[in-house]
Enzyme design. Structure first.
Site, mmCIF file in Angstrom:
data_model
loop_
_atom_site.group_PDB
_atom_site.id
_atom_site.type_symbol
_atom_site.label_atom_id
_atom_site.label_comp_id
_atom_site.label_asym_id
_atom_site.label_seq_id
_atom_site.Cartn_x
_atom_site.Cartn_y
_atom_site.Cartn_z
ATOM 1 N N GLU A 462 -22.055 26.404 -13.987
ATOM 2 C CA GLU A 462 -23.510 26.325 -14.151
ATOM 3 C C GLU A 462 -24.213 27.640 -13.804
ATOM 4 O OE1 GLU A 462 -24.523 21.676 -13.734
ATOM 5 O OE2 GLU A 462 -23.910 22.630 -11.877
ATOM 6 N N GLU A 529 -17.427 17.653 -16.322
ATOM 7 C CA GLU A 529 -18.017 16.702 -15.381
ATOM 8 C C GLU A 529 -18.506 15.512 -16.184
ATOM 9 O OE1 GLU A 529 -21.014 18.341 -12.764
ATOM 10 O OE2 GLU A 529 -19.822 20.148 -12.370
#
Length: 1016
Positions: A462, A529
């Site tokens: 991220e 994820e």
């Protein structure tokens, strides 16, 4: 960079991230003798500095004891601190949890690489040591395995070096600074540095020396770095071993290197070597012939012993190195391990312990690797930093595929309040950030490169996209073409799409994944994820695992995440509880968002794991009346190490049990007959249970532990012996109609219905009361974390109010010789058009039948639950049920549950999620018994279709109003909630993903359920 004097300005200088630090190298061990190496003994050339250090804490740099490192400075009066350990968990400073935002957000106006000088805590550490005997003439180094986030080192008053990157080692040469006798080691640790901008992971913000610290020396000829590479031929049968070695030391010139490869039984497979070392470099390549392959299913490890002899022929060093022969490659846009399509059944794992934070122990890691393997996971992503070296050794040995992720996350620089806003994103395309980011990649690769468990390098997490991360990916590919590269952030920045070898997304819905896979993609897909396991979650996971067989290019995913990051704290009365963000006065904070684990922080498995274990099974079992279809989806392992156990249960009671020895080859299926003789069974409901269990203990499980199971439920309509009528159980029905109440007595059953309150207010069996608070229609459940993420309180909150005050608008009754029937009609404040009826029928056998109906209307939000709830005495503290279990389950999370008789204490039905919420439900309930400790109580039976049931110490409203377990009131009741249906719990994410439509409850139709209450 080299320097002889420390400079505090390095902390905010993006170009300085190490000073005098040694180059990164492999994490191998080394010994003087073969005996030591073969025994994998403690290293005699390593001296542990873990333990108690002297410590001083300063809230900001200008308060620190600046000259503490000098020889004449006395640390008398300083505190003690444990190393490894976090400063904040040992009584100093502010414990803080934030997710995407930077910890100084709203407190300091900063842009990278600026630092909050007023809130940059400093820990000053001092440790004295004497060199071990025999080390005096040797070079001596120090290794810090993990320090957060930046630190300076002095020895005997002289500056040694500086390091950043909290999660990879920093080594320094101490030789020039050593003195005879006692040596004073001083370390100054800063909580904030330029590295802090790169370490914006979703975790608690700590600082300190939190991993091992040790001194080490080396022999006269020492292998500083080992690089082992294996390859397989096209048949995946014969292996090649390549070795690159870097030697140093005064005896390295003229040294000879010999390598011996042994199998797992200690037998020598091949010996080869180099007679002469040139420029300190050795390159060896050897054809090994037929080899046993390494995989997560069969983690076969060879042992390589690299021996170094000096020019005189003396053995000076032995390096033992685990070697796994495996090949990971892309074939036709699909990732393959040893020629087979791989599916990652993975989990993201933070290093965490509720008392020690990220300073976890060997025992923690052993528990973790066993638990992960026991629950059919085959892969781990090291979110979001390199782990301790021992973790990779365990993954090699136990068999787990690893995505090794570099220490990079800059979430708060580009995502604000959920929106993508990269106006000042780092590293992006900024060349000044290239070196510091690349250093983290190099440090990870150089340390971890020899572990066969690592299949993929990850460029971090991220951090948006850009040229800097792209160059990191190119480095990975050039330095190690045997592995692939992962990075999810290209989803937000497609300019450098080649950064990642696979399409990787977070929390994409199943429909979105299918859309990608149906659009002729150029890359395979993984969910790095998915299944955000916050609180009561993991609902709908089957929708993802079903894609594995449907799309070859869908190659699995990694659940977020493995363990709750919660920390022990004491409430105001001194009772310990697991605390979350904000509980320590930390602001800003992201509160309970740290609780996403399928394992509780105290390392107790959550009920969610029941679903994970089943849906991640590599072996699928499909039983029928008299056989079982076995589908072995293992790539390499047959079922010879497993025993097939089968059983037949009638109404939850075992009728027969047996075992079979069945060997189904990998990637094949078979149908096996079961000697159940179903046609001869008497009438009733039956369950055929089959399971594969381990024949013998393994590293990760005990003999008899279950690996896979399947269940088939059927109803036998054949001849069933008629139940004998017990005349003593049939009594006349006596009704006493008063002005306010109606009493109904049948034998030892006495019911009292209130005209005033419009409900059953008393139900006694043999004089014992079962109703403490009368039954009432219920349409609200205590919001789960996922419910809060979808704003259920706002969107569906009208059902909360409707459940508080339903109004009885009509009642009517009738009496027949064999029954008494009373019907209550309720109106709800949510709509004048909604009608709810609860009908109680008292039969001559003393049982009470309950029929609950709901008639809805258009324009209302969906129902959270359709139920009837009442409270009984807390003395009824035991529950046993014939239902789906044994753990809690919900309509969208019941694949891993099985029908059977399960029991527990009522107190234990409530799962210990960080925030109290709906928990403890059971689907498929046929009956349940509630008893006191003397065995007295009552029974609830489904009438017709099975019901859902929750037996809890607390009402939905008590749970709703508590943010912590300690806020719940003392237990005064056992709360019984019988439901026709409860909505699923969801789990695609926890910030807006709804429960899938088929697991919701439309409010515009008609609903009904029935059950019976009777005496035991």
């Amino acid at each position: 960079m080299k320097a002889t004097k420390a400079d505090i300005n390095w902390l905010g200088d993006v170009s300085v991230f190490e000073v005098n630090r040694l180059h990164a190298y492999s994490d191998h061990r080394y010994y003087h003798t073969m005996e030591e190496a073969a025994a994998n003994a403690s290293m005699s050339m390593r001296y542990d500095l873990n333990g108690t250090w002297k410590f001083n804490y300063s809230i900001r740099p200008d308060c620190r004891p600046e000259l503490f490192y000098t020889s004449e400075y006395s640390s008398e009066g300083w505190d003690d601190i444990e190393v490894p350990g976090h400063i904040q968990l040992q009584g100093y400073g502010q414990i803080q949890y934030v997710n995407t935002q930077y910890p100084w957000d709203g407190l300091n106006e900063l842009r990278p690489p600026a630092l909050p000088q007023d809130k940059n805590a400093v820990g000053s550490y001092i440790r004295t040591f004497h060199l071990p005997t025999g080390w005096e003439a040797n070079p001596v180094y120090i290794s810090f395995q993990g320090v957060e986030s930046a630190f300076y080192v002095w020895l005997n008053g002289q500056f040694v070096g500086y390091g950043e990157d909290s999660f990879t080692p920093s080594d320094f040469d101490l030789t020039p600074f050593l003195q005879d006798g006692e040596n004073k080691l001083a370390v100054e640790v800063y909580q904030r540095s330029t590295g802090s901008w790169l370490e914006d992971q979703d975790f608690w913000r700590f600082s300190g020396i939190f991993r091992d610290v040790y001194l080490y020396t080396v022999p006269a000829a020492h292998i500083r770095d080992v690089h082992v590479r294996t390859d397989l031929d096209k048949s995946y049968t014969n292996g090649t071993l390549e070795l690159d070695l870097k030697l140093e030391g005064k005896a390295a010139a003229g040294a000879r290197v010999e390598a011996e490869l042994r199998d797992k039984h200690g037998n020598t497979v091949k010996t080869f070597g180099a007679n002469e070392v040139g420029n300190g470099l050795v390159q060896l390549r050897e054809e090994i012939g037929q080899v046993n392959l390494w995989s997560a299913e069969i983690p076969y490890l060879y042992r390589l012993y690299i021996r170094v002899y000096d020019a005189a022929g003396n053995l000076v060093e032995v390096v033992p190195q685990a070697v796994g022969f495996r090949k990971f490659e892309m074939i036709d846009k699909v990732m393959h391990i040893n020629g087979k399509r791989i599916v990652f059944k993975g989990v993201n794992r933070h290093e965490f312990n509720p008392r020690r934070g990220r300073a976890i122990t060997k025992e923690d890691m052993l528990w973790d690797v066993r638990t992960i393997k026991q629950n059919n996971m085959n892969a781990v992503r090291t979110s979001h930093y390199p782990n301790q070296s021992l973790w990779y050794e365990l993954c090699d040995e136990y068999g787990l595929y690893v995505i090794d992720e570099m220490n990079l996350e800059t979430h708060g620089s580009w995502q604000k309040l959920g929106a993508v806003e990269p106006s000042w994103v780092i590293p992006g395309d900024k060349p000044e950030w290239h070196d510091i980011v690349m250093d983290r990649a190099i440090s990870m690769v150089e340390r971890d490169k020899n572990h066969p468990s690592i299949l993929i390098w990850s460029c971090g997490n991220e951090s948006h996209g850009g040229e800097v991360i792209y160059k990191v990916s190119q480095y990975f590919k050039e330095a190690d073409p045997t592995r692939m590269v992962h990075y999810e952030g290209v989803f937000h920045d497609r300019r450098f799409n080649d950064t990642s070898d696979m399409e990787s997304r977070m929390y994409a819905k199943p429909a979105d994944i299918e859309e990608f896979l149906n659009d002729n993609p150029t890359k395979p897909y993984i969910s790095c994820e998915y299944m955000h396991a916050m609180g009561n979650s993991i609902g709908g996971m089957h929708k993802y695992t079903e894609l594995e067989d449907k799309y070859p290019m869908y190659q699995g995913g990694f659940i977020w995440d493995y363990i709750d990051q919660s920390i022990y704290k004491k409430d105001r009365y001194g009772k310990e509880y697991l605390a979350y963000g904000g509980d320590f006065g930390d602001r800003p904070s992201d509160y309970s968002f740290c609780g996403n684990g399928i394992v509780h922080a105290d390392r107790k498995v959550t009920a969610k794991m029941q679903e994970v274990k089943f849906l991640y099974q590599n072996i699928k079992l499909f039983p029928s009346h008299d056989s079982v279809k076995i589908v072995n989806q293992n790539l390499f392992a047959d079922t010879s190490a497993l025993e097939l156990v089968y059983s037949l249960e009638r109404e939850g009671h075992e009728v027969l049990r047996g075992t079979l020895d069945v060997n189904v080859a990998a990637e094949s299926e078979s149908v096996v007959e079961l000697p159940l003789n179903a046609k001869a069974l008497e009438g009733g409901e039956y369950a055929v249970n089959v399971a594969f269990v381990l024949k013998e203990a393994t590293l990760w499980a005990d003999k008899g532990d279950e690996v896979a199971f399947g269940q088939f439920i059927f109803t036998q309509e054949g001849s069933q012996a008629a139940a004998a009528v017990d005349e003593n159980l049939v009594s006349d029905i006596h009704v006493v109609e008063g002005d306010v109440n109606i009493g109904v007595r049948v034998g030892q059953t006495h019911a009292l219905f209130s005209k005033q309150f419009g409900t059953l207010v008393s139900l006694k069996f043999s004089g014992r009361e079962t109703i403490a608070i009368p039954p009432a229609p219920l349409f609200w459940r205590a919001t789960t974390d996922n419910d809060k993420g979808t704003a259920m309180g706002f969107e569906l909150g009208a059902w909360f109010a409707a459940s508080l005050l339903p109004r009885c608008v009509e009642w009517k009754h009738e009496q027949k010789p064999d029954q008494y029937r009373i019907e209550f009609t309720y109106k709800l404040n949510i709509s004048a058009d909604v009608e709810v009826k609860v009908i109680y029928t008292v039969l001559a056998d003393g049982s009470v039948h309950v029929h609950n109906t709901y008639k809805g209307t258009e324009g209302l939000p969906n129902l959270p639950i359709h139920a009837l709830s009442f409270r009984t005495s807390p003395d009824y503290e035991n529950v046993e049920w014939l239902a789906m279990g044994p753990e809690e389950n919900y309509s969208d999370r019941a694949f891993g549950a099985r029908l059977g008789i399960h029991g527990s204490k009522v107190a234990d039905t409530m799962a210990p999620y960080l925030v109290p919420q709906e928990s403890g439900n059971r689907t498929g309930v046929r009956w349940a018994k509630l008893t006191d400790n003397a065995g007295r109580g009552f029974k609830i039976e489904a009438s017709g279709s099975p019901v859902e049931l929750n037996v809890s110490p607390y009402t939905a409203f008590e749970l709703e109003n508590a943010q912590h377990v300690y806020e719940l009131p003392p237990v005064h009741y056992t709360v019984v909630t019988v439901a026709g249906k409860q909505m699923g719990v969801g789990g695609d994410d926890s910030w807006g993903a709804p429960v899938h439509p088929e697991y919701q409850i439309p409010s515009n139709g008609e609903l009904s359920f029935q059950f019976v209450i009777r005496s035991l």
